[in-house]
Write a protein that holds these residues in place. Sequence first.
Motif, PDB file in Angstrom:
ATOM      1  N   GLY A 311      18.799  -2.979  -3.250  1.00 19.24           N
ATOM      2  CA  GLY A 311      17.635  -2.306  -3.548  1.00 19.24           C
ATOM      3  C   GLY A 311      16.631  -3.177  -2.843  1.00 19.24           C
ATOM      4  O   GLY A 311      16.828  -3.937  -2.123  1.00 19.24           O
ATOM      5  N   VAL A 312      15.327  -3.062  -3.428  1.00 17.12           N
ATOM      6  CA  VAL A 312      14.289  -3.682  -2.745  1.00 17.12           C
ATOM      7  C   VAL A 312      13.023  -4.381  -3.710  1.00 17.12           C
ATOM      8  O   VAL A 312      13.074  -3.757  -4.818  1.00 17.12           O
ATOM      9  N   VAL A 313      13.025  -5.472  -3.602  1.00 22.36           N
ATOM     10  CA  VAL A 313      11.986  -6.119  -4.426  1.00 22.36           C
ATOM     11  C   VAL A 313      10.723  -6.032  -3.921  1.00 22.36           C
ATOM     12  O   VAL A 313      10.377  -6.358  -2.847  1.00 22.36           O
ATOM     13  N   PHE A 314       9.767  -5.746  -4.970  1.00 21.80           N
ATOM     14  CA  PHE A 314       8.155  -5.343  -4.523  1.00 21.80           C
ATOM     15  C   PHE A 314       7.324  -6.442  -5.398  1.00 21.80           C
ATOM     16  O   PHE A 314       7.725  -6.801  -6.490  1.00 21.80           O
ATOM     17  N   GLU A 315       6.200  -6.863  -4.654  1.00 20.42           N
ATOM     18  CA  GLU A 315       5.223  -7.649  -5.340  1.00 20.42           C
ATOM     19  C   GLU A 315       3.895  -6.633  -5.530  1.00 20.42           C
ATOM     20  O   GLU A 315       3.628  -5.953  -4.840  1.00 20.42           O
ATOM     21  N   LYS A 316       3.660  -6.746  -6.800  1.00 18.52           N
ATOM     22  CA  LYS A 316       2.264  -5.798  -7.195  1.00 18.52           C
ATOM     23  C   LYS A 316       1.221  -6.557  -6.828  1.00 18.52           C
ATOM     24  O   LYS A 316       0.888  -7.676  -6.813  1.00 18.52           O
ATOM     25  N   VAL A 317       0.262  -5.620  -6.062  1.00 17.88           N
ATOM     26  CA  VAL A 317      -0.992  -5.972  -5.485  1.00 17.88           C
ATOM     27  C   VAL A 317      -2.113  -5.066  -5.978  1.00 17.88           C
ATOM     28  O   VAL A 317      -2.021  -4.090  -6.475  1.00 17.88           O
ATOM     29  N   LYS A 318      -3.405  -5.629  -5.742  1.00 20.78           N
ATOM     30  CA  LYS A 318      -4.752  -4.871  -6.097  1.00 20.78           C
ATOM     31  C   LYS A 318      -5.557  -4.956  -4.805  1.00 20.78           C
ATOM     32  O   LYS A 318      -5.397  -6.058  -3.925  1.00 20.78           O
ATOM     33  N   ALA A 319      -6.478  -4.037  -4.517  1.00 25.98           N
ATOM     34  CA  ALA A 319      -7.469  -3.962  -3.391  1.00 25.98           C
ATOM     35  C   ALA A 319      -8.656  -4.852  -3.892  1.00 25.98           C
ATOM     36  O   ALA A 319      -8.986  -4.630  -4.971  1.00 25.98           O
ATOM     37  N   VAL A 320      -9.094  -5.796  -3.183  1.00 24.85           N
ATOM     38  CA  VAL A 320     -10.069  -6.424  -3.433  1.00 24.85           C
ATOM     39  C   VAL A 320     -10.938  -6.384  -2.120  1.00 24.85           C
ATOM     40  O   VAL A 320     -10.666  -6.758  -1.004  1.00 24.85           O
ATOM     41  N   ARG A 321     -12.282  -6.409  -2.319  1.00 26.47           N
ATOM     42  CA  ARG A 321     -13.126  -6.278  -1.170  1.00 26.47           C
ATOM     43  C   ARG A 321     -14.079  -7.527  -1.071  1.00 26.47           C
ATOM     44  O   ARG A 321     -14.665  -7.945  -2.361  1.00 26.47           O
ATOM     45  N   ASP A 322     -14.480  -7.859   0.100  1.00 25.05           N
ATOM     46  CA  ASP A 322     -15.289  -9.184   0.029  1.00 25.05           C
ATOM     47  C   ASP A 322     -16.679  -8.828   0.218  1.00 25.05           C
ATOM     48  O   ASP A 322     -17.217  -7.359  -0.077  1.00 25.05           O
ATOM     49  N   ALA A 323     -17.684  -9.581   0.462  1.00 26.66           N
ATOM     50  CA  ALA A 323     -19.235  -9.325   0.493  1.00 26.66           C
ATOM     51  C   ALA A 323     -19.701  -8.188   1.774  1.00 26.66           C
ATOM     52  O   ALA A 323     -20.572  -7.557   1.444  1.00 26.66           O
ATOM     53  N   LYS A 324     -18.679  -8.155   2.709  1.00 26.74           N
ATOM     54  CA  LYS A 324     -19.019  -7.139   3.820  1.00 26.74           C
ATOM     55  C   LYS A 324     -18.241  -5.782   3.621  1.00 26.74           C
ATOM     56  O   LYS A 324     -18.349  -5.032   4.284  1.00 26.74           O
ATOM     57  N   GLY A 325     -17.544  -5.760   2.320  1.00 27.58           N
ATOM     58  CA  GLY A 325     -16.822  -4.404   2.194  1.00 27.58           C
ATOM     59  C   GLY A 325     -15.462  -4.362   2.659  1.00 27.58           C
ATOM     60  O   GLY A 325     -14.690  -3.261   2.806  1.00 27.58           O
ATOM     61  N   ARG A 326     -15.108  -5.375   3.346  1.00 32.94           N
ATOM     62  CA  ARG A 326     -13.719  -5.370   3.991  1.00 32.94           C
ATOM     63  C   ARG A 326     -12.523  -5.697   2.702  1.00 32.94           C
ATOM     64  O   ARG A 326     -12.853  -6.363   2.023  1.00 32.94           O
ATOM     65  N   ARG A 327     -11.450  -4.794   2.747  1.00 26.75           N
ATOM     66  CA  ARG A 327     -10.534  -4.750   1.860  1.00 26.75           C
ATOM     67  C   ARG A 327      -9.447  -5.619   2.128  1.00 26.75           C
ATOM     68  O   ARG A 327      -8.872  -5.909   3.491  1.00 26.75           O
ATOM     69  N   ASP A 328      -9.107  -6.263   1.316  1.00 23.96           N
ATOM     70  CA  ASP A 328      -7.875  -7.059   1.219  1.00 23.96           C
ATOM     71  C   ASP A 328      -6.961  -6.747   0.025  1.00 23.96           C
ATOM     72  O   ASP A 328      -7.399  -6.626  -0.861  1.00 23.96           O
ATOM     73  N   LEU A 329      -5.662  -6.932   0.218  1.00 26.45           N
ATOM     74  CA  LEU A 329      -4.646  -6.736  -0.862  1.00 26.45           C
ATOM     75  C   LEU A 329      -4.059  -8.075  -1.333  1.00 26.45           C
ATOM     76  O   LEU A 329      -3.616  -9.056  -0.652  1.00 26.45           O
ATOM     77  N   VAL A 330      -4.346  -8.510  -2.599  1.00 33.48           N
ATOM     78  CA  VAL A 330      -3.817  -9.672  -3.168  1.00 33.48           C
ATOM     79  C   VAL A 330      -3.084  -9.610  -4.339  1.00 33.48           C
ATOM     80  O   VAL A 330      -3.182  -8.387  -4.986  1.00 33.48           O
ATOM     81  N   PRO A 331      -2.301 -10.305  -4.490  1.00 28.54           N
ATOM     82  CA  PRO A 331      -1.263 -10.100  -5.703  1.00 28.54           C
ATOM     83  C   PRO A 331      -2.096 -10.195  -6.970  1.00 28.54           C
ATOM     84  O   PRO A 331      -2.990 -10.806  -7.228  1.00 28.54           O
ATOM     85  N   THR A 332      -1.408  -9.611  -7.816  1.00 32.37           N
ATOM     86  CA  THR A 332      -1.980  -9.368  -9.383  1.00 32.37           C
ATOM     87  C   THR A 332      -1.587 -10.342 -10.171  1.00 32.37           C
ATOM     88  O   THR A 332      -1.963 -10.427 -11.316  1.00 32.37           O
ATOM     89  N   GLY A 333      -0.160 -11.149  -9.718  1.00 28.56           N
ATOM     90  CA  GLY A 333       0.473 -12.197 -10.565  1.00 28.56           C
ATOM     91  C   GLY A 333       1.323 -11.349 -11.559  1.00 28.56           C
ATOM     92  O   GLY A 333       1.916 -12.090 -12.346  1.00 28.56           O
ATOM     93  N   GLU A 334       1.587 -10.014 -11.715  1.00 23.91           N
ATOM     94  CA  GLU A 334       2.496  -9.491 -12.413  1.00 23.91           C
ATOM     95  C   GLU A 334       3.703  -9.769 -11.681  1.00 23.91           C
ATOM     96  O   GLU A 334       4.036  -9.960 -10.574  1.00 23.91           O
ATOM     97  N   PRO A 335       4.909  -9.617 -12.910  1.00 24.27           N
ATOM     98  CA  PRO A 335       6.371  -9.948 -12.137  1.00 24.27           C
ATOM     99  C   PRO A 335       6.550  -9.024 -11.248  1.00 24.27           C
ATOM    100  O   PRO A 335       6.277  -7.960 -11.140  1.00 24.27           O
TER     101      PRO A 335
END
Length: 600
Positions: A311-335
């Motif tokens: 199988g494959v293990v995955f980390e849950k992430v969410k999209a967060v944008r900085d002041a210039k609108g650039r997107r970054d994917l950051v961990p949500t902290g979920e298992p």
Amino acid sequence: MKPTDISVPDYFHKVVDCQWACPAHTPVPEYIRLIAAGRYSDAYMINWDSNVFPGILGRTCDRPCEPACRRGRVEKEPVAICRLKRVAADFKDDIKDRLPKAPKIKNGKRIALVGGGPASLAVARDLAPMGYQCVVFDQDPKSGGMMRTQIPKFRLPESVIDEECNYILDIGIEFIGSQRIDSMKALLADDFDAVFVGCGAPRGRDLDIPGRKEAVKNIHIGIDWLSSVSFGHITSIGKRVIVLGGGNTAMDCCRSSRRLGGEDVKVIVRSGFEEMKASPWEKEDAMHEDIPIFNFLVPKEFTHDNGKLTGVVFEKVKAVRDAKGRRDLVPTGEPDQHFPCDDVLVAVGQENSFPWIERDCGIEFDKWDMPKVDPKTMASTNPKVFFGGDAAFGPKNIIWAVAHGHEAAISIDRFCRGEDVNVRPPPQIAVSSQKMGIHEWSYDNEITLDKRYRVPHREKVVALRDIKAEVELGYDLELALKESERCLNCDIQTVFTGQLCIECDACVDICPMDCITFTANGEEADLRTRLQAPAKNHTQDLYIGNNLKTGRVMVKDEDVCLHCGLCAERCPTGAWDMQKYLIDMTHAEQACQQRTQSAA
């Protein structure tokens, strides 16, 4: 504002939004009208002249024309431009006698083309009728490149590939299959006058995460796996399959897996659903075949047991944008989430690979190890070498490869003649009034209210049994006629003659889109706010007509005009006319003919 100079080639070209958006600038409304008239062979030849592969593109194109379609501004769905292209291919007669022939006497110039895909074939198609001896080298035994190896047969039947590739090869082009080019220096040392590189982006990106080496037997690079399926080297896959990636290759991988024994097939993507690079219709087709898409999951580890993938293990992430609108994917902290599987297909992108081009042969590379290519001429820093398709600027799609091929062919022709490759021949333009009587036109300007017609599909249970059974069945002639009538004839332009206008405002009253205004002149920013309907889309121009007796100007917003012709029908003095503006982008062969005619 100054009056609009409609003699500038790009002015009305830009108004034909679909043709402007098409990289090969196919005259879309022209061929759709021919389909409506039942002239399928003529419609096919117009396509063949521009985009080279109508039957292939009618099934697989990324359709940059459709988001630009003017129909999409008055209702949700644009005209099915791409699938109408397929209609021309499906219902044409034998057109072989309409194709160009290679002259018996060659011009003495030999051109090497590396890769047998759409870019190289487009170059050869343009140059061979001019007397060039074109030699195409490909590592695979048959031509077509990624069209043959990476697009599943349930989307693109092999018979269509054979037909349209052979139309080109039969012009007198030498195809050398199963021949890998290992040295650019050796090729340049051979007796070739120019070299075109159209070898695609042949290397799929890998994922270097824990477990990759241990479970190597059941982890496959997507484009390599699709090629193996295409050639019949792979005929089955595990029951539980995970496809990593959100592009069209990932969609092809997951749908192929369903046909090769995959019962539980999942697509797992690191981005959001709307941000996936796959075309919306490709995602729809995958989900229709019971393939779920999971988003915002980043793979962390391949799990395995004694070398067998589990199988494959995955980390849950969410999209967060900085002041210039650039997107970054950051961990949500979920298992972390673990998805069990038997096989994984990695379709997270493609890369260019040029190990065969020596770095001291005059071709400069940039920091991404891509050749420096002029986007206008397709020339490299070695004046004898040209690039096109994915090999030039990275992975795109077939229609871009064709457009690159046309431009490269012009450059190669000019280079071989000792002319400046930066001088580009202008397009050919034909303007003709459509007036047949006082209020009659030579085209159907009635605007149908029909919504977009769905393309019939093969029954799912039948389609999933056979990996070669084409899923989309295409429009029949009745549906094709109905869909073609949705076209708004954007190439039939409203042409205004100010000297004939009596400023009665009849055109203003009858315009269904409120896009015509007679007003005092002014700066564009100000004028856009003073129209019947404010012109907010600055990507389309305002059509300015003057010479009015009151000193005012006529302003028409090109963005929302439906080209319905009501203004011309209503005008009592003939100040408005409906004129077909046909823009035909010049190719190498046409440029040569123009020179001949000019010399004569």
